[in-house]
Design a protein around this motif. Structure first.
Motif, PDB file in Angstrom:
ATOM      1  N   ASN A 284       0.846  -1.196   0.000  1.00  0.00           N
ATOM      2  CA  ASN A 284       0.000   0.000   0.000  1.00  0.00           C
ATOM      3  C   ASN A 284       0.879   1.242   0.000  1.00  0.00           C
ATOM      4  O   ASN A 284       2.115   1.142   0.006  1.00  0.00           O
ATOM      5  N   VAL A 285       0.238   2.403  -0.032  1.00  0.00           N
ATOM      6  CA  VAL A 285       0.992   3.645  -0.205  1.00  0.00           C
ATOM      7  C   VAL A 285       2.026   3.822   0.900  1.00  0.00           C
ATOM      8  O   VAL A 285       3.178   4.180   0.641  1.00  0.00           O
ATOM      9  N   GLY A 286       1.633   3.552   2.118  1.00  0.00           N
ATOM     10  CA  GLY A 286       2.544   3.739   3.240  1.00  0.00           C
ATOM     11  C   GLY A 286       3.789   2.879   3.093  1.00  0.00           C
ATOM     12  O   GLY A 286       4.908   3.336   3.345  1.00  0.00           O
ATOM     13  N   GLU A 287       3.596   1.642   2.650  1.00  0.00           N
ATOM     14  CA  GLU A 287       4.738   0.736   2.541  1.00  0.00           C
ATOM     15  C   GLU A 287       5.682   1.135   1.411  1.00  0.00           C
ATOM     16  O   GLU A 287       6.900   1.129   1.593  1.00  0.00           O
ATOM     17  N   THR A 288       5.119   1.482   0.239  1.00  0.00           N
ATOM     18  CA  THR A 288       6.010   1.885  -0.853  1.00  0.00           C
ATOM     19  C   THR A 288       6.797   3.130  -0.456  1.00  0.00           C
ATOM     20  O   THR A 288       7.960   3.271  -0.794  1.00  0.00           O
ATOM     21  N   LEU A 289       6.147   4.009   0.308  1.00  0.00           N
ATOM     22  CA  LEU A 289       6.807   5.227   0.762  1.00  0.00           C
ATOM     23  C   LEU A 289       7.992   4.871   1.656  1.00  0.00           C
ATOM     24  O   LEU A 289       9.090   5.408   1.519  1.00  0.00           O
ATOM     25  N   LYS A 290       7.771   3.946   2.564  1.00  0.00           N
ATOM     26  CA  LYS A 290       8.826   3.533   3.485  1.00  0.00           C
ATOM     27  C   LYS A 290       9.971   2.866   2.727  1.00  0.00           C
ATOM     28  O   LYS A 290      11.124   3.013   3.079  1.00  0.00           O
ATOM     29  N   LYS A 291       9.598   2.111   1.688  1.00  0.00           N
ATOM     30  CA  LYS A 291      10.637   1.412   0.928  1.00  0.00           C
ATOM     31  C   LYS A 291      11.457   2.375   0.082  1.00  0.00           C
ATOM     32  O   LYS A 291      12.554   2.041  -0.333  1.00  0.00           O
ATOM     33  N   GLY A 292      10.899   3.566  -0.185  1.00  0.00           N
ATOM     34  CA  GLY A 292      11.719   4.549  -0.891  1.00  0.00           C
ATOM     35  C   GLY A 292      11.178   5.044  -2.211  1.00  0.00           C
ATOM     36  O   GLY A 292      11.905   5.530  -3.054  1.00  0.00           O
ATOM     37  N   ILE A 293       9.855   4.940  -2.410  1.00  0.00           N
ATOM     38  CA  ILE A 293       9.260   5.531  -3.615  1.00  0.00           C
ATOM     39  C   ILE A 293       8.356   6.680  -3.180  1.00  0.00           C
ATOM     40  O   ILE A 293       7.390   6.463  -2.456  1.00  0.00           O
ATOM     41  N   SER A 294       8.685   7.888  -3.587  1.00  0.00           N
ATOM     42  CA  SER A 294       7.883   9.056  -3.209  1.00  0.00           C
ATOM     43  C   SER A 294       7.321   9.714  -4.448  1.00  0.00           C
ATOM     44  O   SER A 294       7.919   9.633  -5.518  1.00  0.00           O
ATOM     45  N   MET A 295       6.203  10.377  -4.278  1.00  0.00           N
ATOM     46  CA  MET A 295       5.623  11.088  -5.415  1.00  0.00           C
ATOM     47  C   MET A 295       5.369  12.544  -5.042  1.00  0.00           C
ATOM     48  O   MET A 295       4.848  12.833  -3.977  1.00  0.00           O
ATOM     49  N   ILE A 296       5.773  13.438  -5.952  1.00  0.00           N
ATOM     50  CA  ILE A 296       5.452  14.857  -5.788  1.00  0.00           C
ATOM     51  C   ILE A 296       4.241  15.110  -6.679  1.00  0.00           C
ATOM     52  O   ILE A 296       4.356  15.099  -7.907  1.00  0.00           O
ATOM     53  N   HIS A 297       3.106  15.322  -6.083  1.00  0.00           N
ATOM     54  CA  HIS A 297       1.889  15.454  -6.875  1.00  0.00           C
ATOM     55  C   HIS A 297       1.819  16.824  -7.531  1.00  0.00           C
ATOM     56  O   HIS A 297       2.385  17.791  -7.046  1.00  0.00           O
ATOM     57  N   GLN A 298       1.072  16.841  -8.640  1.00  0.00           N
ATOM     58  CA  GLN A 298       0.917  18.100  -9.372  1.00  0.00           C
ATOM     59  C   GLN A 298       0.235  19.145  -8.499  1.00  0.00           C
ATOM     60  O   GLN A 298       0.660  20.281  -8.425  1.00  0.00           O
ATOM     61  N   GLU A 299      -0.836  18.717  -7.857  1.00  0.00           N
ATOM     62  CA  GLU A 299      -1.451  19.614  -6.896  1.00  0.00           C
ATOM     63  C   GLU A 299      -0.855  19.286  -5.537  1.00  0.00           C
ATOM     64  O   GLU A 299      -1.103  18.229  -4.976  1.00  0.00           O
ATOM     65  N   ILE A 300      -0.032  20.185  -5.051  1.00  0.00           N
ATOM     66  CA  ILE A 300       0.792  19.889  -3.890  1.00  0.00           C
ATOM     67  C   ILE A 300      -0.069  19.677  -2.652  1.00  0.00           C
ATOM     68  O   ILE A 300      -0.985  20.435  -2.362  1.00  0.00           O
ATOM     69  N   LEU A 301       0.231  18.601  -1.933  1.00  0.00           N
ATOM     70  CA  LEU A 301      -0.563  18.255  -0.763  1.00  0.00           C
ATOM     71  C   LEU A 301       0.171  18.682   0.494  1.00  0.00           C
ATOM     72  O   LEU A 301       1.147  18.047   0.886  1.00  0.00           O
ATOM     73  N   ILE A 302      -0.259  19.749   1.085  1.00  0.00           N
ATOM     74  CA  ILE A 302       0.417  20.234   2.282  1.00  0.00           C
ATOM     75  C   ILE A 302      -0.624  20.682   3.294  1.00  0.00           C
ATOM     76  O   ILE A 302      -1.785  20.842   2.968  1.00  0.00           O
TER      77      ILE A 302
END
Lengths: 500, 315
Positions: A73-91
Motif C-alpha cells: 500500500n501507499v505507506g509501505e512503498t513510501l517507506k521502501k523509498g518511492i515518493s511522489m510529488i503530486h501536481q497539486e501539492i498536498l500540504i
C-alpha cells in the motif's frame, strides 16, 4: 544487465472492462531522469497510482531493489523509498515546514514508538529539516508556516520530505506547471543534484523543451499501451510527438491570412496598483494579439481587468471607439468581451453541471422565455456547439467532469462563444491539454479570427505565441516593454523584452 | 477515471432514499395495521406539511451553497404577525395572510441582503437573525400567545376540501411550484451554478448577489407559509413556536440528497426526506415508542443518509 532500481513488467489494469494499462513495462536505472510521456488519457496517472501502491494491478509485477512490491500500500512503498510529488501539492498550510516534512512520522525521528499520544518536541524535527533543506540548497526556515511559501518553495519542501524519507525513486507529476521560469531553473538544478546522489526520477510533463533538457530516457505511452523507450538523444520534438499521437502532426500552427479590419478594443494607460501600469494596445476584428511575458508579468491581471473581474486604478478601455466602464463580467459580456480563464476548474466550469448546462450558462438570455428556460433552443445551440468544436462527449447531459482536459476546455470556449462576443481573451488555452487537442484548439482560434473575431491570446509557451499572433505585446514586471509585429518577433527578441 | 468497484453502491446512493422510503412503507403496511389507513396517511401528510414547506425553502438555499438557520424564528414572527390581524370580525382573510407572507418576504430579503453585502458566512448571519427573529416575535406579541382567531383563518390549518386536509393541498401546490422554479427557470439553473462554483458563475455573467437575494427571499416566503399553517392549526399565534424547526427542515433536505457543499439537490428528494421523517415518527408513535427514542432514531437516519450519499458521489 545494468542495475535497474525499479523494473515494471507487463502491468495491466482495467476499469469496468476498459483497459487503462495494457502490458506496460518500464526499467528505471539508478540515478537517471526518466520521462514518462503520453497524451491525456494515455495511462500515465493510472501507471503512477499503481506504482505508488494506490491501485492494485490486475496483472504484472513491480520489482524494486530486487524485491517484488506485490500488494504494497501507499505507506509501505513510501517507506521502501518511492515518493511522489503530486501536481497539486498536498500540504497542511497552517503547519510549519518541518512539521509538514515529518507529518505522520513525528515519532520516528526520536525513535520513540507510539502514535497520537505524548509530547511533541519540534526542535528535533526542525534540526533534521534544516539539514535536509541545506543539503538541497534551499533557503527556507523550517519554522516558517507552509502557507507563507510560494508554490515553487512548497514543491521544494515536498522534495525535501521525499529525501528525508530516504526516497530512492521520486515521481514528479508536472512539477513546472505552476512555477516561474527562474524557479524551473532551481528545480532542474535540484534534480541534477539528486541524480548525482543516485536518486532516480520519473518525470511527467507536457512541456517538450523541458523533457529534452532534463531527461536521460523517455518512455511513451499511448491509449494505455507501451509504445517504446528511447534515449533522449535519439529523439527530437517531432519524432517524440509522432510517438505520442501515433501519426505525423506536420504543421502545428495553422497558417492564416487574416484581413485586419476595424478596431474592437483599445486600452490606454491602463494600470492597477501593484500589478501593472501604463498598458497600451488595440485589438482589431480578425486580429490575434499575443500577450507574452514571464510568470508574474501581469498578463492574467490585465485580462481580469478587461473582463471586469478586477477594477483598474487608471487608464481607460474603449470598445469600438467608445469608452466603457467595465465593473463586472456581466458588463464585459454585454460589451461583447468573452474570457476563457487559465483557471479552468476555478473560473471556467461548474463541475457538478452537465455539458449543456455549462455551455449555455453565459447565454441564458437567448435561451429563455420569460423566467423559464427554453430547453429546445438550449439543446439546439448545445448540439451545434458540440459539433462545431468537435467536443467528444457521450451526450450533452454528460457531467462535464467526465470529459478530458481538452474537451473541458472546448466546453468553456463554447460557453464564451455562445455569449456571442466580438472579442475573446484566451488565457493559456492549451494548458493541461494534450497535443492532439492543442492542434485542434489552434485551428479553432485561427478560424475564429478569420471569421472576424478579435482575439487576445495569453500564453507561457513562446512557440504558441509566435505561431499564432499577428502582433505581440511583451510585458515585464507589469510594464509593457514591446509591441512586436509577427514579422519582427523571434523567440530571442521576446525573451529580451520579457526580462527587460 | 471510469467509476469502478462502488458501482452498485453508487446506484444505491442515488436511489437509496427512495428505496428506503418504499421498503419502510411496505414493512409498516404489513406490520402495523393502522399505518396504511386513509386517516393515518392524511395525518402524516398534515404533520409533514410544515416541515416540508421549510425544507423546500432551505433546499434552494443549500443548493446555492448557503444555509438558513432562521427558519424556526421566521415561523414564529410570521405566525405572530398573521395572528395579530386574524381576530374575528376585524380584517378580511387576505390581510393576515398577506401580512404574514410579507413579513416572511422582508425577513428573508433581509437575510439575503446582509449575506450578499457583508460577505459574512450565511451560517453566522442567519444564526444572528434567528435570535433577532425570536426577539421580534416576543416583542410583537408582548410575550403572550395571540388567540381568538377567526374560523376562516383557522380553516387553513384544520379544514378539509373534499376530505383532503388543507395543509396537504398547500404542500402539493408548493412542491410543484418549487420543483418548477428549480428545474424549469433560469433562476433555478443559476442556483445550481452559484452553488457549484461561485467564481465561475460570476465569470459567466451571473449576478450572484441577485440569485442569493431571491433564494433567501423565497425561503422567507415558504417559512411564512409554514408559520401561517402552524398558527392556524394550533389556532394561536405563539411567539415560542417553531423552535428547532430549522434542524428538521435541513435534515429533510440532506436526507433527500441535497449536498451541504452546494450545487446539487432536488425537490423530490427533499419531499421524500420530509415524508420519511414524518413516516418514521408516525410509526414510532403507532408502535408506542417514546419520543426520546424517536430523536435517537432520527439522528441515526440523518447520518446514514449522508453516508449513503457519500457512496453516491464516489466516481
Amino acid at each position: 544487465m545494468p542495475d535497474f532500481i525499479l523494473t515494471v513488467n507487463q502491468l495491466s489494469k482495467s476499469f469496468s472492462g476498459v483497459k487503462a494499462l495494457d502490458n506496460v513495462s518500464l526499467n528505471l536505472r539508478k540515478g537517471e531522469v526518466h520521462a514518462l510521456m503520453g497524451e491525456n488519457g494515455a495511462g500515465k496517472s493510472t501507471f503512477m497510482k499503481v506504482l505508488i501502491g494506490l491501485l492494485a494491478p490486475d496483472s504484472g509485477e513491480i520489482i524494486f531493489e530486487g524485491k517484488n512490491l506485490h500488494d504494497s500500500n501507499v505507506g509501505e512503498t513510501l517507506k521502501k523509498g518511492i515518493s511522489m510529488i503530486h501536481q497539486e501539492i498536498l500540504i497542511v498550510p497552517e503547519l510549519t515546514v518541518a512539521q509538514n516534512i515529518f507529518l505522520g512520522r513525528e515519532k520516528s525521528v526520536s525513535g520513540k514508538s507510539g502514535w497520537l499520544w505524548g509530547w511533541l518536541d519540534d526542535s528535533e524535527i526542525n534540526e533534521k529539516s534544516e539539514q535536509v533543506l541545506k543539503q538541497l540548497g534551499v533557503d527556507i526556515s523550517p519554522k516558517t508556516k507552509m502557507k507563507y511559501l510560494s508554490v515553487a518553495q512548497m514543491q521544494m519542501v515536498e522534495i525535501a520530505k521525499a529525501i528525508s524519507n530516504n526516497a530512492k525513486v521520486i515521481i514528479m507529476d508536472e512539477p513546472t506547471s505552476a512555477i516561474s521560469d527562474k524557479e524551473v531553473e532551481m528545480l532542474f538544478k535540484m534534480i541534477r543534484d539528486l541524480k548525482a546522489k543516485g536518486v532516480s526520477i520519473i518525470y511527467i510533463s507536457h512541456k517538450m523543451d523541458e523533457i529534452f533538457r532534463i531527461s536521460d530516457t523517455i518512455t511513451v505511452l499511448r491509449d494505455g499501451k507501451y509504445i517504446g523507450t528511447k534515449n533522449a538523444t535519439e529523439l527530437d520534438q517531432n519524432s517524440l510527438i509522432s510517438m505520442m499521437v501515433g501519426r505525423e502532426i506536420g504543421q502545428m500552427f495553422p497558417e492564416g491570412n487574416t484581413a485586419i479590419n476595424e478596431e474592437i478594443l483599445s486600452v490606454e494607460n491602463l494600470g492597477k496598483k501593484g500589478k501593472f501600469s501604463d498598458i497600451n494596445f488595440a485589438v482589431h476584428a480578425g486580429e490575434i494579439v499575443g500577450l507574452s511575458g514571464l510568470m508574474g508579468a501581469g498578463r492574467t491581471e490585465i485580462a481580469r481587468v478587461i473582463f471586469g473581474l478586477d477594477k483598474s486604478d487608471e487608464g481607460m478601455i474603449s470598445i469600438s471607439g467608445e469608452t466603457v466602464q467595465i465593473n463586472s463580467p456581466l458588463k464585459a459580456l454585454k460589451n461583447g468581451i468573452g474570457y476563457v480563464s487559465e483557471d479552468r476548474k476555478g473560473l471556467g466550469l461548474i463541475p457538478k453541471m452537465s455539458v449543456k448546462d455549462n455551455i449555455t450558462l453565459s447565454s441564458m438570455n437567448r435561451h429563455r422565455k420569460g423566467i423559464f428556460i427554453n430547453t429546445k433552443r438550449e439543446e439546439t445551440a448545445t448540439a451545434q456547439m458540440i459539433a462545431d468544436l468537435r467536443i467528444k462527449t457521450s451526450g450533452m447531459d454528460q457531467k462535464v467532469t467526465h470529459l478530458s482536459g481538452g474537451n473541458q476546455q472546448k466546453v468553456v470556449i463554447g460557453k464564451v462563444l455562445l455569449a456571442a462576443p466580438q472579442l475573446i481573451i484566451l488565457d493559456e488555452p492549451t494548458r493541461g491539454v494534450d497535443v492532439g487537442a492543442k492542434f485542434e484548439i489552434y485551428k479553432l482560434i485561427r478560424n475564429l479570427a478569420e471569421n472576424g473575431m478579435a482575439i487576445i491570446l495569453i500564453s507561457s509557451e513562446l512557440p504558441e505565441i509566435l505561431g499564432m499572433s499577428d502582433r505581440i505585446v511583451v510585458l515585464s514586471k507589469g510594464r509593457q516593454t514591446a509591441l512586436l509585429s509577427r514579422q519582427e518577433a523571434t523567440q530571442e527578441l521576446i525573451m529580451k523584452y520579457a526580462v527587460a | 477515471m471510469p467509476p469502478t468497484q462502488n458501482l452498485r453502491l453508487t446506484k444505491f446512493g442515488q436511489y437509496g432514499i427512495y428505496l428506503a422510503f418504499l421498503i419502510l412503507c411496505i414493512v409498516l403496511a404489513f406490520s402495523t395495521p393502522r399505518f396504511f389507513t386513509v386517516s393515518n396517511l392524511l395525518i402524516i401528510g398534515t404533520q409533514v406539511s410544515i416541515n416540508a414547506l421549510l425544507a423546500f425553502g432551505v433546499t434552494f438555499v443549500i443548493i446555492t451553497g448557503g444555509i438558513d438557520l432562521s427558519l424556526g424564528s421566521m415561523v414564529a414572527v410570521t405566525g405572530v404577525v398573521a395572528a395579530t390581524f386574524a381576530h374575528p370580525d376585524t380584517y378580511p382573510l387576505a390581510v393576515p395572510l398577506l401580512a404574514g407572507l410579507g413579513a416572511g418576504l422582508l425577513f428573508g430579503a433581509f437575510n439575503g441582503l446582509v449575506i450578499t453585502k457583508s460577505k459574512v458566512p450565511p451560517f453566522i448571519v442567519t444564526l444572528g437573525t434567528m435570535t433577532i427573529g425570536r426577539g421580534l416575535a416576543l416583542i410583537l406579541s408582548k410575550g403572550r400567545p395571540i388567540s381568538n382567531l377567526s374560523d376562516s383563518f383557522n380553516f387553513i390549518g384544520g379544514g378539509n376540501i373534499f376530505g383532503i386536509p388543507f395543509p396537504i393541498i398547500i404542500l402539493i401546490v408548493a412542491f410543484i411550484v418549487c420543483a418548477v422554479i428549480l428545474n424549469k427557470t433560469v433562476l433555478g439553473r443559476y442556483m445550481y451554478a452559484v452553488g457549484g462554483n461561485e467564481p465561475a458563475a460570476r465569470a459567466s455573467g451571473i449576478r450572484v448577489g441577485n440569485v442569493k437575494m431571491w433564494v433567501y427571499t423565497i425561503c422567507g416566503i415558504l417559512s411564512a407559509m409554514g408559520g401561517i399553517l402552524l398558527t392556524a392549526r394550533i389556532t394561536t399565534g405563539q411567539p415560542n413556536a417553531g423552535a428547532g424547526f430549522e434542524l428538521d427542515a435541513i435534515a429533510a433536505a440532506i436526507i433527500g440528497g441535497t449536498s451541504t457543499s452546494g450545487g446539487t439537490g432536488t425537490m423530490t428528494g427533499t419531499l421524500i426526506g420530509a415524508l420519511l421523517i414524518g413516516v418514521i415518527s408516525n410509526s414510532l408513535d403507532l408502535l408506542n415508542v417514546t419520543s426520546y427514542y424517536q430523536q435517537v432514531v432520527m439522528g441515526v437516519i440523518i447520518i446514514g443518509a449522508v453516508v449513503l450519499d457519500g457512496f453516491g458521489k464516489k466516481d
